[in-house]
Design a protein around this motif. Structure first.
Motif, mmCIF file in Angstrom:
data_model
loop_
_atom_site.group_PDB
_atom_site.id
_atom_site.type_symbol
_atom_site.label_atom_id
_atom_site.label_comp_id
_atom_site.label_asym_id
_atom_site.label_seq_id
_atom_site.Cartn_x
_atom_site.Cartn_y
_atom_site.Cartn_z
ATOM 1 N N ASP A 128 -2.160 8.819 2.827
ATOM 2 C CA ASP A 128 -0.861 8.191 2.584
ATOM 3 C C ASP A 128 -0.967 7.224 1.401
ATOM 4 N N ASP A 129 0.162 6.967 0.753
ATOM 5 C CA ASP A 129 0.245 5.973 -0.326
ATOM 6 C C ASP A 129 -0.803 6.221 -1.398
ATOM 7 N N ASP A 135 2.244 7.912 -3.592
ATOM 8 C CA ASP A 135 3.001 6.704 -3.254
ATOM 9 C C ASP A 135 4.319 6.619 -4.012
ATOM 10 N N ARG A 136 5.290 6.026 -3.336
ATOM 11 C CA ARG A 136 6.627 6.006 -3.914
ATOM 12 C C ARG A 136 6.743 5.151 -5.173
ATOM 13 N N GLU A 180 6.492 10.815 -2.064
ATOM 14 C CA GLU A 180 7.233 9.894 -1.194
ATOM 15 C C GLU A 180 8.303 9.146 -1.979
ATOM 16 N N THR A 227 -3.620 5.520 5.139
ATOM 17 C CA THR A 227 -3.433 5.138 3.742
ATOM 18 C C THR A 227 -4.761 5.267 2.977
ATOM 19 N N THR A 261 -2.465 4.078 -4.828
ATOM 20 C CA THR A 261 -2.432 2.619 -4.748
ATOM 21 C C THR A 261 -3.785 2.034 -4.357
#
Ligand code: C2E
Ligand code: MG
Ligand code: MG
Ligand code: MG
Length: 277
Positions: A179-180, A202-203, A236, A151, A183
């Protein structure tokens, strides 16, 4: 938070301890044994290309096959694994299982790159990279079929440690992914410093994108910024057709989300592959 008083020398100090629920305390107590007994499995979520929805890889996500509670999601145990000091052995289980699965797919004629998630604590493990190398050799899996996701906030804990781990993994031929993304509040200059192949948006950005033109512009900005740095962008958490369309329009080439497929057992991936190749 729970205040706990304890004595050091002649003085009393107040220390704030995080409060664990009864369930967490119970699970925490069972975790070391669960790792020993290998009570964990991996489920796989397809990553697809936009706009055609073709399978281009999968993310391996851990589940705890708890003897009483059934299949547990990482949100209920990863933190406990990290705090319990067993993240090194846990991640070895994950690596072993993911590499083994890639080799099984290869044996049936399917070449599927698989990504695994690592914790920030894994970066300090000097035996991690040699272990990954050994697993790839043992299962005769080409290194480029394995991808490590970390992340954005984990990468920022100690940039020197992150860079060293990323360099070692890259030298092995393993692919790298943040990842992510979005954020962790890292700066763009920082992203340029990290030599990664993929950035996963990130979603939360995907979820808010359709509500408001400004949110869409943020996503557009993230995508074009990543592209200008030569990174491949993965979005994502795509849950609707509209989101998939929009992301494609904004130049995003790869997507992952319930709209395309939920995480599934390895056996079910086989089926998915046959229909989406
Ligand atoms: P992540 O790496 O960002 O993985 C994506 C998470 O979003 C997964 O949750 C996935 O099931 C979920 N997801 C995928 N598509 C959608 C969607 O369209 N909508 C929604 N609402 N959610 C979607 P999961 O499997 O519960 O994992 C949660 C997090 O736990 C992961 O987030 C990752 O950070 C961590 N994790 C999972 N497996 C491992 C592991 O083996 N090791 C470590 N250290 N962390 C892991
Ligand atoms: Mg991930
Ligand atoms: Mg993610
Ligand atoms: Mg996440």
């Amino acid at each position: 938070f729970q205040a706990k008083k304890f004595r050091i020398g002649a003085e009393f100090y107040q220390k704030q301890l995080p409060e664990f629920s009864e369930r967490q305390v119970l699970l925490r107590g069972q975790l070391s044994r669960a790792v020993e007994l290998k009570q964990f499995i991996l489920v796989y979520q397809p990553k697809v290309s936009l706009p055609d929805g073709k399978l281009i890889g999968a993310e391996a996500l851990a589940r705890w096959q708890h003897p009483e509670e059934g299949l547990l999601s990482p949100d209920s145990f990863i933190e406990l694994v990290e705090q319990g000091g067993i993240i090194h052995s846990f991640s070895r289980l994950v690596i072993n299982e993911a590499v083994r699965q890639v080799s099984v797919w290869l044996a049936t004629g399917k070449t599927i790159p698989v990504s695994i998630n690592l914790s920030v604590y894994n970066l300090a493990d000097i035996d991690l990279v040699p272990f990954i190398k050994e697993q790839l050799e043992q299962f005769k899996v080409p290194a480029h079929l394995l991808e490590v996701e970390l992340t954005e906030s984990a990468t920022m804990v100690d940039i020197t440690v992150t860079k060293k781990a990323f360099t070692d993994l890259r030298n092995l031929g393993v692919k790298l992914s943040i990842d992510d993304f979005g954020t962790g509040m890292s700066s763009f200059a920082y992203l340029r410093e990290l030599d990664v192949d993929f950035v996963k948006i990130d979603r939360s950005f995907v979820a808010s994108m359709m509500d408001d033109k400004r949110n869409e512009l943020v996503v557009q900005g993230l995508i074009s910024m990543c592209h200008s740095m030569g990174k491949i962008v993965i979005a994502e958490g795509i849950e609707t057709e509209q989101q998939a369309h929009k992301l494609h329009e904004l130049g995003c080439g790869i997507a992952q989300g319930y709209y395309f497929a939920k995480p599934c057992f390895a056996e079910d991936m086989q089926q998915y592959m046959e229909h989406n190749n």
